[in-house]
Design a protein around this motif. Structure first.
Motif, PDB file in Angstrom:
ATOM      1  N   PHE A  10       2.673  -9.478  -9.910  1.00 64.21           N
ATOM      2  CA  PHE A  10       1.252  -9.425  -9.936  1.00 64.21           C
ATOM      3  C   PHE A  10       0.609  -9.880  -8.607  1.00 64.21           C
ATOM      4  O   PHE A  10      -0.196  -9.128  -8.055  1.00 64.21           O
ATOM      5  CB  PHE A  10       0.628 -10.405 -11.110  1.00 64.21           C
ATOM      6  N   THR A  11       0.751 -11.068  -8.050  1.00 57.85           N
ATOM      7  CA  THR A  11       0.336 -11.370  -6.993  1.00 57.85           C
ATOM      8  C   THR A  11       0.567 -10.485  -5.677  1.00 57.85           C
ATOM      9  O   THR A  11      -0.118 -10.119  -4.851  1.00 57.85           O
ATOM     10  CB  THR A  11       0.792 -12.799  -6.467  1.00 57.85           C
ATOM     11  N   ARG A  12       2.045 -10.241  -5.650  1.00 58.28           N
ATOM     12  CA  ARG A  12       2.440  -9.188  -4.652  1.00 58.28           C
ATOM     13  C   ARG A  12       1.570  -7.867  -4.576  1.00 58.28           C
ATOM     14  O   ARG A  12       1.564  -7.321  -3.562  1.00 58.28           O
ATOM     15  CB  ARG A  12       3.907  -8.970  -4.561  1.00 58.28           C
ATOM     16  N   LEU A  13       1.423  -7.477  -5.795  1.00 61.33           N
ATOM     17  CA  LEU A  13       0.793  -6.020  -5.931  1.00 61.33           C
ATOM     18  C   LEU A  13      -0.666  -6.393  -5.411  1.00 61.33           C
ATOM     19  O   LEU A  13      -1.267  -5.278  -4.878  1.00 61.33           O
ATOM     20  CB  LEU A  13       0.682  -5.781  -7.397  1.00 61.33           C
ATOM     21  N   LEU A  14      -1.491  -7.326  -5.703  1.00 57.89           N
ATOM     22  CA  LEU A  14      -2.726  -7.592  -5.304  1.00 57.89           C
ATOM     23  C   LEU A  14      -2.682  -7.684  -3.643  1.00 57.89           C
ATOM     24  O   LEU A  14      -3.645  -6.864  -3.088  1.00 57.89           O
ATOM     25  CB  LEU A  14      -3.293  -9.041  -5.681  1.00 57.89           C
ATOM     26  N   ARG A  15      -1.576  -8.363  -3.207  1.00 59.43           N
ATOM     27  CA  ARG A  15      -1.678  -8.541  -1.770  1.00 59.43           C
ATOM     28  C   ARG A  15      -1.351  -7.293  -0.994  1.00 59.43           C
ATOM     29  O   ARG A  15      -1.871  -6.731   0.177  1.00 59.43           O
ATOM     30  CB  ARG A  15      -0.571  -9.402  -1.333  1.00 59.43           C
ATOM     31  N   HIS A  16      -0.780  -6.277  -1.677  1.00 60.63           N
ATOM     32  CA  HIS A  16      -0.359  -4.926  -1.267  1.00 60.63           C
ATOM     33  C   HIS A  16      -1.517  -3.731  -1.410  1.00 60.63           C
ATOM     34  O   HIS A  16      -1.345  -2.722  -1.078  1.00 60.63           O
ATOM     35  CB  HIS A  16       0.996  -4.250  -1.590  1.00 60.63           C
ATOM     36  N   GLY A  17      -2.687  -4.282  -1.938  1.00 59.81           N
ATOM     37  CA  GLY A  17      -3.847  -3.343  -2.212  1.00 59.81           C
ATOM     38  C   GLY A  17      -4.002  -2.640  -3.352  1.00 59.81           C
ATOM     39  O   GLY A  17      -4.879  -1.920  -3.543  1.00 59.81           O
ATOM     40  N   PHE A  18      -3.094  -2.891  -4.508  1.00 57.70           N
ATOM     41  CA  PHE A  18      -3.393  -2.371  -5.682  1.00 57.70           C
ATOM     42  C   PHE A  18      -4.427  -2.975  -6.540  1.00 57.70           C
ATOM     43  O   PHE A  18      -5.085  -4.180  -6.237  1.00 57.70           O
ATOM     44  CB  PHE A  18      -2.098  -2.680  -6.684  1.00 57.70           C
ATOM     45  N   ILE A  19      -5.435  -2.134  -7.004  1.00 52.00           N
ATOM     46  CA  ILE A  19      -6.458  -2.481  -7.424  1.00 52.00           C
ATOM     47  C   ILE A  19      -6.133  -2.910  -9.199  1.00 52.00           C
ATOM     48  O   ILE A  19      -7.068  -3.733  -9.799  1.00 52.00           O
ATOM     49  CB  ILE A  19      -7.680  -1.467  -7.509  1.00 52.00           C
ATOM     50  N   THR A  20      -5.434  -1.968  -9.746  1.00 52.70           N
ATOM     51  CA  THR A  20      -5.098  -2.513 -11.068  1.00 52.70           C
ATOM     52  C   THR A  20      -3.571  -2.668 -11.225  1.00 52.70           C
ATOM     53  O   THR A  20      -2.698  -2.119 -11.615  1.00 52.70           O
ATOM     54  CB  THR A  20      -5.495  -1.233 -12.017  1.00 52.70           C
TER      55      THR A  20
END
Length: 998
Positions: A12-22
Motif C-alpha cells: 500500500f505504501t509503495r503504491l502511494l509512493r509510486h503515484g497511485f491514487i487508489t
C-alpha cells in the motif's frame, strides 16, 4: 487469496509512493492471477509509477492480459519483464489514453505493433502508414488499422522518442494515408465515377500545415476535372459522389467508432457552395469574391490525396493570390476582427479553460505568425512555410521577429500544444478545454513530466506561457515598427524602412512615411517619456489599426502627448491604467469631434482612467459648476468663456463614453443597448446645453442689472432640446418668456427682456473653436416675424386667439430649461390645454398636420439627397417617426397620462402600453428612430460638423460604419440595413400617420 496485513501495508505504501491514487484498488489488481508472474517485479511497479496515471495504466494492463488469447498471454508477460522499451511504450500509452486501452482490449494482439524499436520505426512517413492501412478493405477495418497506427504514434510521443513537432507531423502523415485509403475504398465502390473524373484532395488547416492534433477535424478542399471525353458537369457530379463517399468513410460512426470528421467548409462559399469545383471555378471565386480569411486559410493548402498533378496545379495557381492579400484595404483589421469574434464566441464559463481559442491560446500564436507571413511573405519567399513553428523560426531568421521573442513564443506554443495533445489523447475526443477536475489535472500535469506537485506546477506553467503569448501576440506585429525608427545596435536584426512601411500599409495607414515620423518623434531619446512611449505604442498601434483612420489616431496621440508629455500623471495613467490607454486610442481614432475637444482640454484625458469618469454628470451638478465659474469671472465674455470650458470638457466626456460604448474592447465586445446609449447621449447633451444657457443668462443679468433683472425671465426648451434628445450637432430650439416684476412697467420689462435675449445670443455666437451652440427661436409665435421674447400674458393672448395646429404640435416638446422656475411652470400650465386638448384634436386639425407633413417632405428635402438615407426628412427617418408619435399625443394625450412627455421614445412606449399602436409596429418605429439618431451622432463624431446623411468620403463612411458596428468590408451591408430598417418604419408611418389607424 488473503493478503497478510504486513505485506498489504508495505505494498500500500509503495503504491502511494509510486503515484497511485487508489492503492487499495491497485493492490487487488496486482493480486489477480493475470499478474501473478510479474506482480513481485519492482521494475513493473517503477514503470507504472512513471506513467501519467498509474491507476489507469494498471487497469488497462490487466484488461489487456485478460483479453489475450491463451497462447499469446505468456508471450506478452515475458516481453513485459524482459523488454524495457516495450514496457515503457505500452504502459505509457495505457496510462495516458483510456481510449487506446479500450482499443487494445478489443484488439488484444495489436500491442505487438509496439514491439519494434529500430531507427526506421522512429519517424515513419506517409508510405509507412499506407502500408499499415493496406489491408483495410472496408470502413470498419480502416478504423482498426488507423487506431493501430495511432497507437505507435502515441507510444513514441508519451515516451519522448518524438517531440511535439515530429508527433504532429506523424499525425498529419497518418491522416494523409487515411484519406488516400478512404478515397481508394470510395473509388473501388464506384469505379465508373473514378473513371469519369480527376479528383484532388487538398488538405487545409493543421493537416495541411503538417501539424495535426490527435483528434481534429481534417479540413479539406476538393478539386475536380473531367477526363478526356467526359462532360465537365458529369465529371464534377462523379467527383462529388466520390468526395462525399470518402468523407463518410472517415466521418461515420461504426462499431469501431469514428476516425475523425472530414470538414470541407473552408471551400468557396462554405457549406453553401458546391463540394467540388473545377480549378477554373476555384480561381474565379478567389479572384472575385474571397474574403481575407479565406486567403489566410490557403497558407496551409497542401495536396494529399487523389490526382497529385491536379493538386499541385491548384496550389500553384492560387498561391500567388495568397501573397497579394496583404495589399487589400483593411487586411490586418479584417483578420483581427475575425480573431475577436472567435474569442467573443467562446461560452463565458469556458474562456479560462480554452487552450486553443481563448486569450493567450494557440490561435493567438497562429494568427500572429500568419499575419506576419502574409505581410512580409509577399516579397520574402523564405517566409512561406505552412507549419507554424517553422514559419516563426523563418520570421526570426529574417529579422521580422526578435530572436528572444521567437524563442519564448516557440516555447509557449510547444507547451500549449503538448497540453492539447495529452488532453485529446485521454479519450481521443476533439476538445481544447483543460480539465476542471482534480484527477484530470493531475493526469495532465504528470503526462507533461510534473511529478512532485502536478496540479500546482501545471497551473503555474500554463499561466506563464499564456501570459507570454498574450503579450507577444501584440508585440510581434507592432514593436518591430518602433525598432525600425530606433538606432539599433550594429548587427541587431530589425525591420528595414521599406519593410516597416509595408507593414504600416497593411495595417491600414494611408501615410506610412508620416506614421514613421510620428513614431520617431514619440520614441526618440533616452528620456523616461520616450521609454514609456516605447512600451505603450506597440499596443496603441494595434488599437489605431482597428479603427477606420489609423493615421488620425497616431497623429492625435502625438498631439496629446506633445501637450501633456511633461505632465507627470499623463504617461503614468496610460501605463498603469490599462483601460485608459485603450480608451484613448479608441477616442483619438474615431473621428474629429472628440480629438478636437481633447486638444483644447488635454487634461480631460484623466477621465479615461477613472472607472466612473465617463458617466454623465447630473444636470443639477453641471448647472452649479457653471454658475460658480460664471460668478468668478470678471465680465460677461469671460463668464461665457468659463462656461464653454465646462461644456467642452463635458462634451468630451459624453463623446468618449459614446465611442467606447459603441466600439467595446477585445475583452468586452460591444453588446450595448443602443437605445439606452442614445438616450444617455441625448440627456447628457441636453442637460449640458441647459446648464450653459443658464450660466450665460446669469452672466448677462449680472453684468447689466446686478442681482435682479426688472422682469422675471425663463427659457423654454423646444424640439429635441425640450425632448432631452439633442444630438452633438443639434441647434437648441427655445422660447423666451418674461413677466414684469411688481412696480416695473411693461415697456421697461420688455426692453430688459429683449436686451437679455440679444446679449445671450451675441455671447453664444462669439468666435470659438468649440462646437457651436446655436440658439434657434423660430418656433415662437408668428415664427421669425414675431418678437423674440413675449410676456406670459402676451403668450396667453396669442395662443387663445391665433394659435395654429403646428404650434400646438411644437409645444408638445416644450420643457423649462433655464431661468425663473415659477414663471416656467406657469407657462407650462398655460400651454397644457393647447397641446393636450380635451377630447383630442379634431379631424380638420389632423388633416392640417398631414398636409403640412406631406408638403415638408416634398419641399424641404435637400436637392440631390437620397431620400432613403436622409436621417431627418427621409423615408422612415426621425421626422416620420416623431410626427407619428406627436399625432398620437395630440389625439390621445388628454386621456393617457403616459403620453404627456416631451420624449419621443417614452411617448411611443406609452402609446404601445395604451394599445394605441401594436407592439410590433412600436418596435419597428423605435428601432428606426434609434438607428437614425445614432447615424446623426456618428456623422458629427466623425466629421466634426453636423450632417443628416451618410458621408460620401470613403474613410469617413468607414468610420461611421465602425461606430455602428460594421467591419470595413461591410459598408454596403450598413446602408442596406439602414434602408431596410427605415423602409419598414415608413410602412408603419403610412398606416398610422397617413392612414385611418389613428
Amino acid at each position: 487469496m488473503t493478503v497478510p496485513q504486513g505485506r498489504r501495508s508495505s505494498t500500500f505504501t509503495r503504491l502511494l509512493r509510486h503515484g497511485f491514487i487508489t492503492p487499495s484498488t491497485a493492490e487487488r489488481l496486482l493480486d489477480t492471477p493475470e499478474l501473478a508472474a510479474v506482480r513481485s517485479d519492482p521494475v513493473l511497479l517503477d514503470a507504472l509509477g512513471a506513467t501519467a496515471d498509474p491507476d489507469l495504466a494498471l487497469l488497462g494492463l490487466v484488461r489487456l492480459i485478460e483479453a489475450q488469447p491463451d497462447d499469446e498471454r505468456q508471450t506478452l508477460i515475458n516481453t513485459l519483464v524482459t523488454a524495457k522499451p516495450l514496457r515503457d511504450r505500452l504502459l505509457g500509452v495505457l496510462g495516458a489514453s483510456e481510449a487506446l486501452a479500450d482499443h487494445l482490449a478489443r484488439h488484444p494482439t495489436d500491442w505487438q505493433a509496439l514491439v519494434t524499436y529500430e531507427a526506421v520505426d522512429l519517424h515513419p512517413g506517409v508510405a509507412d502508414f499506407e502500408r499499415g492501412l493496406a489491408d483495410a478493405d472496408d470502413a470498419v477495418a480502416l478504423r482498426v488499422s488507423y487506431r493501430r497506427c495511432l497507437l505507435s504514434i502515441a507510444a513514441r510521443d508519451v515516451c519522448g522518442t518524438t517531440d511535439l513537432i515530429e508527433t504532429a507531423a506523424e499525425l498529419a502523415d497518418l491522416a494523409t494515408a487515411t484519406l488516400r485509403a478512404a478515397l481508394a475504398l470510395a473509388s473501388a465502390a464506384a469505379p465508373e465515377d473514378a473513371a469519369a473524373c480527376r479528383l484532388a484532395v487538398i488538405a487545409m488547416g493543421k493537416c495541411g500545415g503538417h501539424e495535426l492534433n490527435y483528434v481534429s477535424d481534417v479540413d479539406v478542399i476538393f478539386v475536380g476535372e473531367p477526363v478526356d471525353g467526359v462532360d465537365e458537369g458529369k465529371a464534377v457530379q462523379a467527383a462529388t459522389r466520390l468526395a462525399s463517399h470518402m468523407m463518410r468513410i472517415c466521418s461515420e460512426t461504426t462499431v469501431e467508432g469514428t476516425i475523425w470528421p472530414v470538414d470541407a467548409n473552408l471551400r468557396p462559399e462554405g457549406r453553401n457552395g458546391p463540394l467540388v469545383r473545377t480549378l477554373s471555378s476555384h480561381l474565379a471565386y478567389y479572384q472575385r469574391w474571397a474574403k481575407t480569411w479565406e486567403f489566410q486559410a490557403l497558407l496551409k493548402a497542401r495536396p494529399v490525396a487523389g490526382d497529385q498533378e491536379l493538386g499541385r496545379a491548384y496550389v500553384d495557381t492560387l498561391s500567388p493570390l495568397v501573397w497579394q492579400v496583404s495589399e487589400r484595404d483593411n487586411f490586418v483589421s479584417d483578420a483581427q476582427k475575425m480573431r475577436r469574434r472567435v474569442v467573443a464566441g467562446i461560452p463565458v464559463g469556458e474562456v479560462d479553460r480554452e487552450l486553443k481559442l481563448g486569450p493567450g491560446g494557440l490561435r493567438d500564436v497562429e494568427f500572429a505568425v500568419q499575419l506576419l507571413q502574409l505581410v512580409h511573405g509577399r516579397t520574402d519567399t523564405a517566409l512561406r512555410s505552412p507549419t507554424t513553428l517553422t514559419a516563426l523560426a523563418d520570421l526570426a531568421d529574417g529579422g521580422y521577429v526578435g530572436r528572444a521573442d521567437a524563442f519564448q513564443l516557440d516555447e509557449a506554443y510547444r507547451f500549449l500544444r503538448s497540453m492539447e495533445h495529452r488532453i485529446q489523447l485521454y479519450k481521443l475526443r476533439r476538445t481544447h478545454l483543460v480539465p476542471d477536475d482534480e484527477a484530470g489535472l493531475r493526469r495532465l500535469g504528470r503526462s507533461l513530466g510534473m511529478r512532485s506537485e502536478p496540479i500546482a506546477d501545471l497551473g503555474r506553467e500554463w499561466k506563464r506561457h499564456a501570459s507570454a503569448v498574450r503579450r507577444l501576440h501584440e508585440k510581434l506585429f507592432y514593436r518591430p515598427l518602433l525598432d525600425a525608427v530606433a538606432q539599433l545596435a550594429p548587427g541587431e536584426a530589425g525591420l528595414s524602412a521599406d519593410a516597416a512601411r509595408e507593414r504600416l500599409v497593411a495595417l491600414g495607414y494611408a501615410d506610412p512615411a508620416g506614421a514613421l515620423r510620428h513614431l520617431e518623434a514619440l520614441t526618440a531619446g533616452v528620456s523616461r517619456k520616450a521609454a514609456i512611449q516605447r512600451t505603450l505604442l506597440p499596443v496603441l498601434l494595434g488599437w489605431f489599426a482597428d479603427s477606420a483612420d489609423p493615421d488620425a489616431g497616431l497623429l492625435n496621440f502625438r498631439k496629446v502627448s506633445d501637450a501633456l508629455g511633461k505632465t507627470p500623471w499623463y504617461l503614468r495613467l496610460l501605463r498603469d491604467e490599462g483601460a485608459a490607454a485603450e480608451n484613448l486610442a479608441r477616442v483619438l481614432s474615431a473621428g474629429r469631434l472628440a480629438p478636437d475637444l481633447l486638444m483644447r482640454a488635454p487634461e480631460a484625458v484623466a477621465l479615461l482612467g477613472d472607472p466612473r469618469g465617463l458617466e454623465p454628470r447630473p444636470g443639477r451638478q453641471l448647472e452649479q459648476e457653471i454658475l460658480a465659474a460664471v460668478s468668478r469671472a470678471s465680465g460677461a465674455e469671460q463668464a461665457v468663456t468659463a462656461a464653454r470650458g465646462v461644456r467642452r470638457r463635458e462634451l468630451f466626456r459624453t463623446t468618449a463614453a459614446d465611442i467606447i460604448g459603441s466600439y467595446g474592447t477585445e475583452e468586452s465586445p460591444a453588446e450595448q443597448d443602443h437605445g439606452a446609449l442614445i438616450d444617455r447621449v441625448g440627456s447628457a447633451v441636453s442637460d449640458l446645453t441647459a446648464a450653459t444657457l443658464g450660466g450665460t443668462l446669469r452672466a448677462v443679468v449680472r453684468e447689466g442689472w446686478g442681482d435682479t433683472l426688472p422682469t422675471r425671465f425663463a427659457v423654454i426648451g423646444m424640439g429635441r432640446f425640450g425632448g432631452h434628445e439633442l444630438s452633438y450637432g443639434s441647434d437648441a430650439d427655445v422660447l423666451f418668456v418674461h413677466e414684469p416684476r411688481e412696480g416695473v412697467s411693461e415697456e421697461e420689462a420688455a426692453r430688459a427682456a429683449n436686451s437679455v435675449v440679444s446679449e445671450m445670443r451675441r455671447l453664444l455666437q462669439l468666435p470659438s473653436a468649440d462646437p457651436p451652440l446655436l440658439v434657434d427661436a423660430d418656433l415662437r409665435p408668428e415664427g421669425r416675424s414675431g418678437p423674440l421674447v413675449r410676456s406670459l400674458p402676451s403668450y396667453a393672448a396669442y395662443y387663445r386667439r391665433w394659435s395654429l395646429t403646428w404650434e400646438a404640435q411644437a409645444l408638445l416638446r416644450a420643457e423649462p430649461v433655464a431661468g425663473d422656475a415659477d414663471l416656467a411652470a406657469r407657462f407650462i400650465e398655460l400651454i397644457d390645454p393647447l397641446r393636450y386638448p380635451p377630447e383630442g384634436v379634431g379631424e380638420e386639425a389632423v388633416r392640417d398636420i398631414r398636409r403640412l407633413k406631406a408638403r415638408m417632405e416634398s419641399e424641404r428635402m435637400p436637392r440631390g439627397q437620397d431620400p432613403t438615407l436622409h436621417t431627418k426628412l427621409g423615408r422612415g427617418g426621425l421626422s416620420d417617426i416623431e410626427w407619428t408619435v406627436q399625432l398620437l399625443q395630440l389625439r390621445h394625450g388628454w386621456a393617457e397620462p403616459g403620453l404627456r412627455t416631451t420624449r419621443t421614445r417614452q411617448a411611443l412606449a406609452a402609446a404601445c402600453a395604451a394599445r394605441l399602436i401594436g407592439g410590433e409596429e412600436a418596435a419597428i418605429l423605435d428601432e428606426a428612430w434609434i438607428l437614425a439618431a445614432r447615424v446623426r451622432n456618428a456623422v458629427m463624431l466623425v466629421r466634426g460638423r453636423a450632417g443628416d446623411t451618410f458621408p460620401a468620403d470613403g474613410r469617413e463612411l468607414a468610420a461611421v460604419g465602425r461606430y455602428l458596428g460594421y467591419d470595413p468590408g461591410h459598408l454596403g451591408d450598413m446602408l442596406d440595413d439602414y434602408r431596410r430598417t427605415t423602409r419598414r418604419a415608413r410602412a408603419v408611418v403610412e398606416e398610422m400617420f397617413y392612414g385611418a389607424a389613428l
